[in-house]
Enzyme design. Structure first.
Site, short mmCIF file in Angstrom:
data_model
loop_
_atom_site.label_atom_id
_atom_site.label_comp_id
_atom_site.label_asym_id
_atom_site.label_seq_id
_atom_site.Cartn_x
_atom_site.Cartn_y
_atom_site.Cartn_z
N GLN A 170 109.39 94.93 79.42
CA GLN A 170 110.74 95.29 80.26
C GLN A 170 111.29 96.35 79.51
O GLN A 170 111.93 96.12 78.47
CB GLN A 170 111.45 93.90 80.03
CG GLN A 170 112.92 93.91 80.92
CD GLN A 170 113.69 92.74 80.49
OE1 GLN A 170 113.25 91.98 79.82
NE2 GLN A 170 114.72 92.60 81.26
N GLY A 171 111.24 97.74 80.07
CA GLY A 171 111.92 98.75 79.29
C GLY A 171 113.30 99.14 79.76
O GLY A 171 113.79 99.75 80.43
N SER A 215 116.73 98.03 77.51
CA SER A 215 117.46 98.58 76.28
C SER A 215 117.34 99.81 75.70
O SER A 215 116.07 100.09 75.62
CB SER A 215 117.53 97.25 75.20
OG SER A 215 117.61 95.99 75.81
N SER A 268 109.88 93.85 73.99
CA SER A 268 108.91 93.12 73.88
C SER A 268 107.53 93.11 74.46
O SER A 268 107.48 93.53 75.72
CB SER A 268 109.46 91.49 74.01
OG SER A 268 110.68 91.46 73.56
N GLU A 292 115.45 86.21 84.46
CA GLU A 292 115.29 86.09 82.97
C GLU A 292 116.36 84.95 82.69
O GLU A 292 116.03 83.92 82.15
CB GLU A 292 115.95 87.01 82.36
CG GLU A 292 115.88 87.15 81.02
CD GLU A 292 115.87 88.80 80.03
OE1 GLU A 292 116.17 90.01 80.91
OE2 GLU A 292 115.73 88.72 78.86
N GLU A 311 128.48 86.81 72.28
CA GLU A 311 129.90 87.23 72.68
C GLU A 311 129.62 87.55 74.38
O GLU A 311 130.79 87.22 75.04
CB GLU A 311 129.98 88.67 72.02
CG GLU A 311 130.55 88.15 70.55
CD GLU A 311 129.16 88.07 69.57
OE1 GLU A 311 128.01 88.49 70.21
OE2 GLU A 311 129.30 87.68 68.45
C1 LIG Z 1 114.02 89.22 70.30
C2 LIG Z 1 114.51 90.03 71.18
C3 LIG Z 1 113.65 90.48 72.17
C4 LIG Z 1 114.07 91.56 72.89
N1 LIG Z 1 113.50 92.03 74.12
C5 LIG Z 1 113.77 92.93 74.83
C6 LIG Z 1 113.00 93.54 75.77
O1 LIG Z 1 111.94 93.21 76.05
N2 LIG Z 1 113.39 94.34 76.83
C7 LIG Z 1 114.61 95.05 76.63
O2 LIG Z 1 114.83 95.96 77.34
N3 LIG Z 1 115.34 94.61 75.43
C8 LIG Z 1 115.17 93.62 74.66
N4 LIG Z 1 115.74 93.14 73.98
C9 LIG Z 1 117.32 93.92 73.66
C10 LIG Z 1 118.40 92.84 74.08
O3 LIG Z 1 118.49 92.58 75.25
C11 LIG Z 1 119.61 93.67 73.45
O4 LIG Z 1 119.32 93.40 71.74
C12 LIG Z 1 121.05 93.15 73.72
O5 LIG Z 1 121.22 93.14 75.01
C13 LIG Z 1 122.17 93.54 72.82
O6 LIG Z 1 122.21 94.89 72.98
P1 LIG Z 1 122.41 95.66 71.70
O7 LIG Z 1 121.15 95.24 70.79
O8 LIG Z 1 122.35 97.07 71.91
O9 LIG Z 1 123.68 95.27 70.99
P2 LIG Z 1 124.99 95.80 71.32
O10 LIG Z 1 125.30 95.85 72.88
O11 LIG Z 1 125.20 97.28 70.72
O12 LIG Z 1 126.09 94.71 70.53
C14 LIG Z 1 126.24 94.72 69.40
C15 LIG Z 1 127.52 93.85 69.00
O13 LIG Z 1 128.67 94.16 69.77
C16 LIG Z 1 129.08 92.97 70.77
N5 LIG Z 1 129.24 93.39 71.93
C17 LIG Z 1 128.89 94.47 72.86
N6 LIG Z 1 129.60 94.29 73.84
C18 LIG Z 1 130.62 93.60 73.88
C19 LIG Z 1 131.36 92.88 74.83
N7 LIG Z 1 131.73 93.67 76.03
N8 LIG Z 1 132.30 91.87 74.38
C20 LIG Z 1 132.08 91.38 73.34
N9 LIG Z 1 131.12 91.78 72.41
C21 LIG Z 1 130.62 92.71 72.42
C22 LIG Z 1 127.64 92.07 70.50
O14 LIG Z 1 127.69 90.95 70.95
C23 LIG Z 1 127.05 92.46 69.44
O15 LIG Z 1 127.36 91.47 68.60
C24 LIG Z 1 115.47 92.17 72.79
C25 LIG Z 1 116.22 91.60 71.84
C26 LIG Z 1 115.75 90.64 70.71
C27 LIG Z 1 116.56 90.34 69.87
#
Ligand SMILES: Cc1cc2nc3c(=O)[nH]c(=O)nc-3n(C[C@H](O)[C@H](O)[C@H](O)COP(=O)(O)OP(=O)(O)OC[C@H]3O[C@@H](n4cnc5c(N)ncnc54)[C@H](O)[C@@H]3O)c2cc1C
Length: 386
Positions: A126-127, A129, A161, A245, A369
């Site tokens: 799933q591309g 993020s 992933s 999901e 959050e």
């Molecule tokens: C084990 C694992 C597997 C994953 N697999 C996939 C995958 O297969 N495909 C894929 O596309 N993605 C995948 N992801 C990514 C995942 O969907 C993102 O990490 C997640 O959506 C958070 O985005 P970010 O890491 O950019 O954090 P950010 O969005 O940058 O968030 C950083 C911090 O800011 C807080 N924050 C952000 N916006 C808000 C808001 N509006 N209100 C309050 N707090 C906020 C968040 O809660 C967090 O604490 C995976 C992640 C993990 C950990």
């Protein structure tokens, strides 16, 4: 509401439980210590599920599914989690890509992709993020430019992933700049891309697993017939994937939490800690949390079976699951005494790995959050935070 299995469901549960136990007796690595062994197990389990006819239980029969009600999928997931069966290497194909193609695909796309998911020819990732777009997914900046016979895609994805094992990718890319659409939700397209032209680099997690990856796309060509839904209308398709999901994974999550609690309880008893008031209180509190998680999941399933769309309850399940998994694994490590924090014994290595891996539970599939905001706005009706 009657939470018990019907006679047919009970009989299916018995059949599937026996089948899982029988197959797991032949698992290639009983205690997979490293990433390659875990990947072997995940690949092998996918083959077993395909061979046993347990994939696509709810999909229409014309595409190789079994046309069964969702309760059967939930039973399969619960019995698998209870016995610590691996997550199949094409879990994302079965849970996300296939169901999304069923909703938005053309007849040609359904006929081509769906059987390949069930027979193991394709593995999906799933591309979605990107380094600058996670919670705010619609802010993604990967670009797809039209070439006449398709698109040329440039950009970067992260946390993908299973990309290291996948040959297909649910790829979100911007086909019209936000400045032209005036809305960040418009102008995104959902492409069914091949991974062979994508530079995929593994990312190692804190527990040593390397299940997810960075993906670098440099002039990746995606042919015309790989567009899912309308050009520029990919946000709607992405929401369908995210709905699956939350919906389908919820059944895996609550079963996983029940299995972890069961194991924790045995560990506490074996360690002679069941009479320690602090530990006993914590196990009791976790047992109540796990029970309410599983009842909420059952209520969700009942709503789904009556044709309702999953609402904010899905966020409550996701949030409660993440917190429960973190608390269960923390207590398991604590109850191991010194051995719980050193990696000497293989017995404890699994718990330490689980404890470290559980940190990601509050990020993957939407952060804690973000789930809290959804609950506040959609369940409690509080004013929007932004
Ligand atoms: C084990 C694992 C597997 C994953 N697999 C996939 C995958 O297969 N495909 C894929 O596309 N993605 C995948 N992801 C990514 C995942 O969907 C993102 O990490 C997640 O959506 C958070 O985005 P970010 O890491 O950019 O954090 P950010 O969005 O940058 O968030 C950083 C911090 O800011 C807080 N924050 C952000 N916006 C808000 C808001 N509006 N209100 C309050 N707090 C906020 C968040 O809660 C967090 O604490 C995976 C992640 C993990 C950990």
């Amino acid at each position: 509401m009657d939470f018990r299995d019907t006679a047919e469901e009970a009989s299916f549960r018995k059949e599937v439980a026996g089948w899982i136990e029988d197959r797991l007796a032949h698992i290639p690595h009983e205690h997979p210590a490293d990433h390659d062994a875990k990947t072997d197990n995940a690949r092998w389990w996918q083959e077993q599920l395909a061979d046993g006819g347990y994939l696509g239980l709810t999909w229409p029969e014309q595409y190789g599914g079994k046309g069964m009600p969702i309760a059967y999928e939930a039973i399969l997931n619960a019995e698998s989690a209870r016995r610590h069966a691996p997550f199949g290497i094409n879990g994302l194909g079965v849970i996300l890509a296939g169901p999304t193609i069923l909703v938005h695909g053309t007849e040609e796309q359904k006929a081509f992709y769906l059987p390949r998911i069930l027979n193991g020819d394709d593995i999906w990732c799933q591309g979605f993020s990107e380094p600058g777009a996670g919670s705010d997914l619609a802010g993604l900046s990967t670009r797809a430019e039209e070439t006449g016979d398709g698109w040329v895609v440039n950009g970067q994805k992260v946390w993908t992933s299973f990309a290291h094992a996948a040959n297909r990718c649910m790829l979100l890319a911007r086909t019209t700049p936000q400045a032209e659409t005036g809305s960040k939700h418009e102008g995104i397209s959902y492409l069914l891309a091949d991974t062979d032209q994508i530079d995929i680099r593994p990312l190692v997690m804190i527990n040593g697993d390397a299940d997810f990856n960075e993906m670098f796309l440099s002039d990746v060509h995606v042919p015309q017939d790989r567009l899912l839904g309308q050009q520029g209308g990919g946000w709607k398709v992405a929401l369908t994937t995210l709905g699956f999901e939350r919906g389908s994974l919820a059944f895996v999550l609550s079963a996983e939490a029940e299995a972890a609690l069961e194991e924790l309880t045995s560990r506490v008893i074996d360690a002679g800690l069941a009479d320690e008031p602090d530990i006993a209180r914590e196990v009791g509190r976790l047992a109540a949390d796990v029970r309410s998680l599983s009842l909420t999941t059952t209520r969700q399933m009942s709503a789904l079976m009556q044709g309702e769309t999953p609402g904010g309850d899905g966020s409550a399940v996701k949030l409660a699951w993440a917190q429960t998994m973190q608390a269960v694994t923390r207590l398991a490590v604590r109850s191991g005494g010194d051995a719980g924090v050193t990696e000497d014994g293989r017995r404890d290595a699994g718990w330490i790995s689980g404890f470290l891996r559980a940190r990601g539970n509050s990020v993957e599939g939407g952060t804690d959050e973000v789930q809290r905001s959804i609950i506040a706005e959609r369940v409690l009706g509080l004013p929007k935070s932004r």
